[in-house]
Motif scaffolding. Structure first.
Motif, PDB file in Angstrom:
ATOM      1  N   GLU A 105       0.831  -1.210   0.000  1.00 11.97           N
ATOM      2  CA  GLU A 105       0.000   0.000   0.000  1.00 11.97           C
ATOM      3  C   GLU A 105       0.862   1.254   0.000  1.00 11.97           C
ATOM      4  OE1 GLU A 105      -3.273   0.318  -0.247  1.00 11.97           O
ATOM      5  OE2 GLU A 105      -3.565  -1.845  -0.376  1.00 11.97           O
ATOM      6  N   TRP A 108       2.276   1.652  -3.532  1.00 11.36           N
ATOM      7  CA  TRP A 108       1.218   2.008  -4.470  1.00 11.36           C
ATOM      8  C   TRP A 108       0.863   3.502  -4.344  1.00 11.36           C
ATOM      9  CZ3 TRP A 108      -0.635  -0.021  -8.664  1.00 11.36           C
ATOM     10  CH2 TRP A 108      -1.836   0.450  -9.192  1.00 11.36           C
ATOM     11  N   ARG A 112       1.221   6.416  -7.257  1.00 19.34           N
ATOM     12  CA  ARG A 112       0.069   7.213  -7.670  1.00 19.34           C
ATOM     13  C   ARG A 112       0.345   8.705  -7.550  1.00 19.34           C
ATOM     14  NH1 ARG A 112      -5.146   5.255  -4.799  1.00 19.34           N
ATOM     15  NH2 ARG A 112      -6.089   6.680  -6.282  1.00 19.34           N
TER      16      ARG A 112
END
Length: 114
Positions: A105, A108, A112
């Motif tokens: 997480e 990620w 992003r």
């Protein structure tokens, strides 16, 4: 090195426990006789029986006191138990594994934002 120390402590405790095995049995038997002599003394009301239980109790007390070195054996058995518990103990850093999705997480979110 920790395992070597535990092995050394456990080996020494085992030797002491084995060496004091006979006195430990004698201590247990004489303490049981002393216990029942005290119970018999407290239950009876006859003077003759009280004298009998006192004599039995004094003999058992003498036998119990003569087996006091057996306490070293009892302590050695306790040390053996602690060594056994420490030997099978898991290290604290391997008890709580990290969640693999937490790291994913974080990566990620970093992808992003860029």
């Amino acid at each position: 090195m920790k395992k070597f120390g535990l092995l050394l402590a456990g080996g020494s405790a085992a030797i002491v426990a084995i060496a004091n095995f006979g006195p430990m049995i004698g201590l247990a038997i004489s303490a049981a006789i002393l216990y029942y002599a005290v119970k018999g003394f407290l239950r009876t009301e006859s003077t003759c029986k009280k004298i009998f239980w006192v004599l039995i109790g004094l003999a058992a007390l003498g036998a119990t006191l003569s087996n006091m070195p057996a306490l070293f054996g009892v302590v050695a058995i306790g040390i053996l138990y602690l060594v056994y518990k420490k030997w099978n103990e898991q290290p604290s850093h391997t008890q709580t594994p990290e969640d693999p999705f937490t790291n994913f997480e974080k990566q990620w979110d970093a992808l992003r934002q860029s």
